[in-house]
Structures are given as C-alpha cells and as structure tokens.
Scaffold this motif. Structure first.
Motif, short mmCIF file in Angstrom:
data_model
loop_
_atom_site.label_atom_id
_atom_site.label_comp_id
_atom_site.label_asym_id
_atom_site.label_seq_id
_atom_site.Cartn_x
_atom_site.Cartn_y
_atom_site.Cartn_z
N GLU A 45 38.97 52.00 31.38
CA GLU A 45 38.98 51.84 30.23
C GLU A 45 38.71 51.32 29.31
OE1 GLU A 45 40.42 54.97 28.93
OE2 GLU A 45 40.98 55.84 31.03
N PHE A 48 38.61 47.86 33.33
CA PHE A 48 40.31 47.74 34.32
C PHE A 48 40.56 49.36 34.45
CE2 PHE A 48 45.01 48.01 33.62
CZ PHE A 48 44.91 46.93 35.37
N ALA A 49 40.46 50.10 35.04
CA ALA A 49 40.80 51.09 35.24
C ALA A 49 39.92 52.15 34.70
CB ALA A 49 42.40 51.54 34.08
N LEU A 83 40.69 46.80 41.16
CA LEU A 83 41.06 47.76 39.69
C LEU A 83 39.84 47.86 38.59
CD1 LEU A 83 44.26 45.55 39.32
CD2 LEU A 83 44.36 48.41 40.81
N TYR A 129 37.76 44.79 29.96
CA TYR A 129 36.58 44.51 30.11
C TYR A 129 35.78 43.11 30.32
CZ TYR A 129 34.54 46.12 25.02
OH TYR A 129 34.72 45.95 24.17
#
Length: 205
Positions: A119, A116-117, A99, A123
């Motif tokens: 963004e 994460f994703a 992810l 993080y």
C-alpha cells in the motif's frame, strides 16, 4: 543529539489563559489545584517558576486539559542521501523487509519502491541496481526517501510503540543517519473548540 528538538515551556501567561478558558477566578482556581491564591498570582505574573508539581496538581484537578488539543503527525517525509531503501527499512525504520512489496516506480525521480503491505501508506523509494558494463556486477546508487502518509503515520506509530519509541526518539534516530526532513505535517484535533480558524489562517499568511 536530542537538543535539536526544542519544546516550549509553560509560562505564567499560559496558566492565566488556561484559567480564563475555564472561567475561574484566581481564588477558585488556586483552591481547586491545592495552592494559595498568592502563589498562583506570582506564577501568572512570572515571578514564580512553574514546577512539575504545579503542573501535576493542575492536571489532577482538571484532567480534561490533557485532551483539549490532540496533535498527531499526518505526513512525514525524510530523505537519506547515503542509504538505499533496504537500509532505511532495516536500520532507520527497523521493520521487517519481507513486509514490503518491491516494485519499479518513476515517481520522485526514483526507480524503485518498497511499499508496506503493497500500500501507499508507508513506503520507501530508491534506485534499482544497475549492471556495470565492465564487471557485470550490480551497482547500487545511494539515496532513498521514506514516506509516511496520513494513514501510514498511524500505522507507523504503532510500530514505534512496539519498539518502545516516541516520535521524538525516532526523529533523533533519523538525524543520526543524516536524515533530511522535507515534509512534516501535523494534524490538530481541537476537542474544546479553542482555536479560531480565521486567526490561524491569518497568522499562516
């Protein structure tokens, strides 16, 4: 291990403040929560301890008290000196590594980042592996920091709920992995207008 987080206990003066805030006399307040005025007087002066039953009666009679102030974490930064980013994601955060988007960074003296994703809400930063010139093997320098920004704390809180964890239990887990808390911001939603901002600023200064 959980003893490192200390939570204050309600005192008699707190109960009196709550009663004053509701603008109720002792007799009325005691009647509404189903106790005698004499017992309430003893509680408020500290002569009688506050039991879980007392608190439950108070919240049953005045359910809005639970929502007078909402507190939520707004930024969390924890550093792990002997772990890398992948270990923090897997063992501390217990999220799926797929992810997270891995990329290079120059922020905060680190050289690698897992977002994460993709963004900058959740993080982890650490060091990219380097090649040992003698063995041509990857060398991983340890040390990583986990960052949860404002929106990231809300997202991560949902992940904690899925794991059946509270923030307290997560912080205990982080301490078990020798995590060092370098930033912990708390947002307070004052739903009743209880707080005086000028007094808060003065107390902070």
């Amino acid at each position: 291990m959980e003893d490192f987080i200390k939570t204050p206990k309600l005192t008699g003066s707190h109960i009196k403040t709550i009663r004053d805030m509701l603008n109720l006399k002792q007799t009325v307040f005691a009647e509404k929560i189903g106790i005698s005025r004499a017992l309430l007087a003893l509680v408020e002066t500290g002569s009688k301890s506050i039991t879980d039953e007392f608190i439950e009666k108070m919240y049953t009679a005045f359910p809005d008290l639970k929502n007078a102030l909402d507190l939520q974490f707004d930024w969390v930064t924890i550093t792990f000196s002997d772990m890398n980013g992948e270990q923090v994601i897997k063992d501390v955060m217990r999220l799926k590594s797929e992810l997270f988007l891995e990329r290079s960074t120059t922020q905060n003296f680190y050289t690698r980042e897992f977002a994460f994703a993709g963004e900058k809400n959740i993080y982890v930063q650490d060091f990219e592996p380097t090649k040992d010139v003698d063995t041509n093997q990857d060398v991983q320098k340890v040390g990583a920091t986990m960052y949860l920004t404002g929106q990231g704390t809300r997202l991560f809180e949902k992940a904690l709920l899925e794991q059946g964890l509270t923030w307290k239990k997560f912080f205990v887990r982080a301490k078990r992995f020798k995590g060092t808390f370098s930033r912990l911001d708390i947002a307070i939603n004052d739903n009743w207008g209880l707080l005086d901002m000028d007094e808060i600023i003065e107390a902070t200064q």
